[in-house]
Enzyme design. Structure first.
Site, PDB file in Angstrom:
ATOM      1  CG  LEU A  23      35.995  28.139  44.257  1.00  0.00           C
ATOM      2  CD1 LEU A  23      34.826  29.106  44.264  1.00  0.00           C
ATOM      3  CD2 LEU A  23      36.026  27.340  45.558  1.00  0.00           C
ATOM      4  CG  LEU A  60      35.892  30.947  28.771  1.00  0.00           C
ATOM      5  CD1 LEU A  60      35.250  31.241  30.123  1.00  0.00           C
ATOM      6  CD2 LEU A  60      35.205  29.753  28.110  1.00  0.00           C
ATOM      7  CB  SER A  83      38.507  34.691  40.371  1.00  0.00           C
ATOM      8  OG  SER A  83      39.851  34.440  40.710  1.00  0.00           O
ATOM      9  CE1 TYR A 144      35.909  38.659  39.773  1.00  0.00           C
ATOM     10  CE2 TYR A 144      35.701  39.560  41.986  1.00  0.00           C
ATOM     11  CZ  TYR A 144      35.605  38.502  41.117  1.00  0.00           C
ATOM     12  OH  TYR A 144      35.209  37.275  41.578  1.00  0.00           O
TER      13      TYR A 144
END
Ligand code: 15L
Length: 277
Positions: A23, A60, A83, A144
């Site tokens: 994305l 991150l 993801s 997740y």
């Protein structure tokens, strides 16, 4: 117009995390229409950059690096992290620590708006017979999904405590086209995804909002009327792809948990998109 834009664009500088992902790659060029400068981050290579882009290879989970990454940005589109379902330690670093580091940096640097890529897997253990809205209880279907619940709760806290606004996008299945019968219901076209991000960045006040990222498909499990103030009107539909999947596969009676729950095969701890779905 932004106080920070020199050219009259709506934003001075935007940050996109996860810019190399599926994305992120779709959104990247459009962000240049909305901001003078776009800072891109990912753990993997970001390729060649345009003159308005700044590429930052950042993990991150590294707090100091994230602190530097966020300095000077007006708003963040946070698509970074893992993801799909994955081992807990990997999710812990990428999705839990990563999201915390980002919000902490946003707080320290005075960022006022985040668009957070949550997921339909926050509610994936709801049965396929239910229609959910923004107030539906979280029922994650995987670790997740649990990390995305964390992101939604963390962003709620940062709004209530520090006033940082977030739109949590419970993204359905955003691919070029549905890959299996379930995705006829969960499909989000790339064009509608970009429109949803646009609405999330440009609506004047969003507070803390939860919206399902889904196109205008013939059947749906999700209702966005509680967040109609975002002005999101999907333009695409999975209708044209219906013939890709024989009706007997779609409508047959079954007891397979992957067909009983909205999260599909995530409820089994197996990746979505496999041939036996
Ligand atoms: C997700 O959250 C995943 O990121 C994506 O890869 C798809 O599997 C999607 O959900 C889905 O539910 O189809």
């Amino acid at each position: 117009m932004s106080q920070h834009s020199l050219s009259g664009k709506p934003f001075g500088r935007l940050l996109l995390t996860g810019a190399s992902g599926n994305l992120g790659r779709q959104l990247r060029s459009t962000l240049g229409d909305w901001a003078d400068s776009v800072r891109l981050s990912d753990v993997v290579g970001l390729g060649e950059t345009a003159s308005h882009e700044e590429a930052c290879e950042v993990n991150l989970s590294h707090r100091e690096a994230v602190m530097r990454l966020v300095e000077g940005v007006e708003a963040i589109v946070h698509l970074g992290g893992i993801s799909v379902d994955a081992p807990f330690d990997d999710l812990l670093d990428a999705n839990i620590r990563g999201t915390y580091n980002l919000y902490e940096a946003a707080r320290k640097h005075g960022v006022k708006r985040v668009v957070f890529a949550s997921s339909n897997h926050v509610t994936g253990f709801h049965p396929v017979t239910e229609v959910l809205d923004a107030d539906a209880p979280q029922r994650p279907d995987s670790l997740y999904g649990v990390t995305k619940c964390f992101g939604e709760s963390l962003s709620r806290y940062y709004y209530d405590r520090f006033g940082i606004e977030t739109v949590c996008l419970r993204i359905g299945s955003s691919f070029a086209e549905p890959k299996n019968p379930r995705m006829l219901i969960t499909y989000l076209s790339y064009r509608d995804f970009i429109e949803l991000v646009r609405c999330s960045l440009f609506t004047e006040r969003v507070g803390h909002a939860i919206v399902y990222g889904v196109s205008d498909n013939p059947a749906t499990w999700w209702n966005n009327t509680k967040v109609s103030f975002l002005g999101y009107r999907p333009r695409d539909t999975s209708m044209a792809f219906g013939s890709n999947f024989p009706a007997n596969r779609r409508n047959s009676e079954h007891t397979d948990p992957a067909r009983l729950f909205q999260g599909g095969s995530f409820v089994l701890g197996a990746p979505i998109g496999s041939a036996n779905e």
